[in-house]
Design a protein around this motif. Structure first.
Motif: not given
Length: 202
Positions: A2-30
């Motif tokens: 359903t569209q609601a399920a797709l939106r919910y998964m999209g929110m999860g994907a957004g968290v994944t992207v933000m989490l990965a971006a933060a880890v990439i920045l921190l690990s690159s600096a270190l």
């Protein structure tokens, strides 16, 4: 799905992207700090940096995540799930990023240092103006490959109670009573996130 399920998964994907971006920045600096320590530091510093990279890469990330998150409260330090995940993953992947940057810096011919000195640059100026731009081009592909690993390993955050794409998919699948289509959707979500990085790395 359903569209609601797709939106919910999209929110999860957004968290994944933000989490990965933060880890990439921190690990690159270190990782850059580790690479500089191994290449240009004093002998004890080089040994410590090499030992850190060796030990860290020899332990599974899942063990470090679970062990750190559930052990820190006994030491009087209780961190939010995402803060703990970013710190642990950043420290873990810093060992890999350090090898990426170290390999790129070592691939720049030693004659480039001589060229910098010949025009009057000092050591750091030569590194910043002459060596670093060349190393940056050399490390693009391995850097992006490590970034891909970071994106996919964010799924391990679910083991310590974090919510991201995999957790969102699991919740949807359990409510629907059919996990297969949902996990196919999760896999496709990771593909959409990783495909641009994979294209840049080739």
């Amino acid at each position: 799905m359903t569209q609601a399920a797709l939106r919910y998964m999209g929110m999860g994907a957004g968290v994944t992207v933000m989490l990965a971006a933060a880890v990439i920045l921190l690990s690159s600096a270190l990782g850059m700090g580790l690479a500089a320590a191994r290449l240009y530091g004093w002998a004890p510093v080089r040994a410590l940096a090499a030992g850190y990279a060796l030990v860290t890469r020899g332990v599974p990330l899942l063990v470090l995540l679970i062990g750190s998150y559930f052990s820190l409260p006994y030491l009087g330090l209780s961190l939010p799930v995402y803060v703990a995940a970013i710190l642990v993953m950043g420290l873990y992947f810093a060992a890999y990023m350090g090898e990426v940057f170290r390999g790129a810096l070592m691939a720049v011919p030693a004659t480039q240092w001589d060229a910098g000195r010949s025009v009057g640059f000092r050591g750091f100026q030569t590194f910043r103006i002459v060596v670093l731009p060349q190393a940056r081009r050399l490390c693009v592909a391995p850097f992006l490959n490590t970034a891909l690993s970071i994106v996919k390993n964010t799924s391990l955050v679910s083991a310590i109670g974090g919510w991201e794409l995999v957790t969102a998919g699991s919740e949807i699948g359990e409510r629907a009573g059919d996990l297969m289509p949902t996990y196919l959707g999760v896999a496709f979500g990771y593909y959409l996130i990783c495909f641009p990085l994979a294209r840049l790395a080739t």
